[in-house]
Design a protein around this motif. Structure first.
Motif, mmCIF file in Angstrom:
data_model
loop_
_atom_site.group_PDB
_atom_site.id
_atom_site.type_symbol
_atom_site.label_atom_id
_atom_site.label_comp_id
_atom_site.label_asym_id
_atom_site.label_seq_id
_atom_site.Cartn_x
_atom_site.Cartn_y
_atom_site.Cartn_z
ATOM 1 N N LYS A 20 0.907 -1.167 0.102
ATOM 2 C CA LYS A 20 0.084 -0.067 0.037
ATOM 3 C C LYS A 20 0.762 1.200 -0.239
ATOM 4 O O LYS A 20 0.709 2.095 -0.746
ATOM 5 N N ALA A 40 1.289 4.862 10.021
ATOM 6 C CA ALA A 40 2.126 5.378 10.682
ATOM 7 C C ALA A 40 1.583 6.003 12.077
ATOM 8 O O ALA A 40 2.362 6.387 12.915
ATOM 9 N N ARG A 94 9.108 2.396 12.312
ATOM 10 C CA ARG A 94 9.199 1.110 11.335
ATOM 11 C C ARG A 94 9.503 -0.368 11.748
ATOM 12 O O ARG A 94 9.369 -1.035 11.031
ATOM 13 N N GLY A 99 4.963 -2.343 14.835
ATOM 14 C CA GLY A 99 4.018 -2.569 14.037
ATOM 15 C C GLY A 99 2.855 -3.450 14.699
ATOM 16 O O GLY A 99 1.817 -3.475 14.460
ATOM 17 N N SER A 106 -4.791 -0.954 17.943
ATOM 18 C CA SER A 106 -5.647 -0.496 17.056
ATOM 19 C C SER A 106 -7.169 -0.993 17.001
ATOM 20 O O SER A 106 -7.948 -0.448 16.480
ATOM 21 N N GLU A 119 -6.535 11.883 10.691
ATOM 22 C CA GLU A 119 -6.903 11.410 9.294
ATOM 23 C C GLU A 119 -7.793 12.545 8.532
ATOM 24 O O GLU A 119 -7.564 12.928 7.327
ATOM 25 N N ARG A 133 -6.448 0.721 6.655
ATOM 26 C CA ARG A 133 -7.380 -0.438 6.584
ATOM 27 C C ARG A 133 -8.928 -0.095 6.529
ATOM 28 O O ARG A 133 -9.562 -1.115 5.956
ATOM 29 N N ARG A 183 -1.451 -10.880 12.017
ATOM 30 C CA ARG A 183 -2.139 -9.543 12.053
ATOM 31 C C ARG A 183 -3.364 -9.384 11.218
ATOM 32 O O ARG A 183 -4.281 -8.765 11.492
ATOM 33 N N ASP A 187 -6.857 -7.828 12.587
ATOM 34 C CA ASP A 187 -7.271 -6.389 11.673
ATOM 35 C C ASP A 187 -8.603 -6.882 11.047
ATOM 36 O O ASP A 187 -9.109 -5.990 10.912
ATOM 37 N N ARG A 190 -11.434 -7.534 14.262
ATOM 38 C CA ARG A 190 -11.844 -6.516 15.653
ATOM 39 C C ARG A 190 -13.273 -5.960 15.226
ATOM 40 O O ARG A 190 -13.733 -5.972 13.970
#
Ligand code: DC
Length: 232
Positions: A20, A40, A94, A99, A106, A119, A133, A183, A187, A190
């Motif tokens: 992405k 980020a 990073r 991550g 999240s 955002e 996401r 992950r 993701d 959730r």
């Protein structure tokens, strides 16, 4: 039929390691739009908690603490830099550890709300290419162009491992593949803003495509939308 209010934005969602950010950067450069890397922002929140030794499993503590994380995006030469409480953390976030922690925190609604404000503020300033996401589904539901970018877990693990090795970091592809699968599961499952393709998003599987091919496809879609807008 009532016309939804559209905004000039490219929303790129998809699982970890789908490419992405590489794609979003190239698309933003070609369009002259600002690139906003929302992963980020979650990573900065995670780094803030790790620095304070706050466990990512403690929802109440995490939810309280993120109010003290001051995350500011700054743009220099089209590049996004992330400033956390006055410090440029663009490189430190990073780390794989950061991550994985970002993915864990999240899931908390307070964390998502804090990041969503950042955002939406970024998108209000002008046309953006934003990756994450839940950009097409929750953050910018009226984005003009929505892409769901994916690739097989094996291809994503191989790419991530090559990227880390090119930076001189030692890693095993098997470990990365395990992390990616975990992950993905977190993701997607959730409760708040899970990873899923928006109904009006275009699916692109990059497993067998070059970066250039994916970028060209997205630019063609953007131009098609933009020409329709001017015809109206
Ligand atoms: O894209 P990334 O690997 O930098 O993102 C790190 C984590 O942040 C990812 O595993 C899930 C979370 N994230 C999210 O929940 N929503 C977003 N829009 C972006 C990232």
């Amino acid at each position: 039929m009532t016309e939804k209010k559209r905004i000039r934005a490219v929303a790129i969602d998809g699982p970890a390691g789908a490419g992405k950010s590489t794609i979003a950067k190239a698309v933003s450069r070609a369009l002259g739009w600002v690139y906003v890397d929302t992963g980020a922002m979650f990573r900065s929140m995670a780094l803030f908690l790790l620095n304070r030794n706050i466990s990512e499993w403690e929802q109440a503590e995490v939810s309280r603490a993120v109010a003290d994380a001051n995350v500011v995006l700054s743009f220099a030469d089209g590049e996004q830099r992330i400033i956390l409480n006055g410090e440029d953390v663009s490189d430190r976030i990073r780390d794989e550890r950061v991550g994985n922690a970002a993915s864990r925190i999240s899931i908390y609604p307070e964390v998502r709300e804090a990041v969503m404000k950042l955002e939406q503020n970024a998108a209000e300033k002008g046309p953006v290419v934003m990756d994450g996401r839940d950009i097409g589904t929750v953050v910018l539901p009226f984005a003009d162009t929505k892409i769901f970018l994916t690739a097989s877990a094996e291809v994503r693990a191989k790419r991530r491992a090559e990227e880390l090795r090119s930076k001189g970091e030692h890693c095993e592809t098997e470990d990365i593949l395990r992390d990616i699968r975990e992950r993905d599961e977190r993701d997607r499952s959730r409760e708040t803003a899970p990873l899923r393709q928006a109904e009006d998003a275009v699916l692109i599987d990059s497993s067998e495509l070059t970066v250039d091919e994916v970028v060209r496809r997205i630019l063609a879609l953007v131009r098609e939308r933009e020409s329709k807008e001017t015809l109206r």
